[in-house]
Write a protein that holds these residues in place. Sequence first.
Motif: not given
Length: 86
Positions: A30-32, A80-83, A53-55
């Motif tokens: 979710i972070e660039e 924190r950069g993951l959803w 947006g990378r899986l």
Amino acid sequence: ENFRKIRDHENNSGWIHISQLSKKKAAITIEENLIIFSKPSIYSKPSVILKKGRLCKILKCEEKWCKVKVENYKGWVEKRGLWGLL
């Protein structure tokens, strides 16, 4: 009983049959420019930069870091950069 309510990273929700769900753990960046490091520390060697947006396949997680695999790359990213983590 055979359906689960899901919500995606854009906050859309709906119902899906359990046969369409995977038991493999995964998350979306979710972070660039999220950096994969060789160890769970920003002071370790960076190996690759992930776009938003990378899986990512989740291998394991600790308090603030998760070990991920993306294509041929493995390493640690800040949680924190993951959803998509429970």
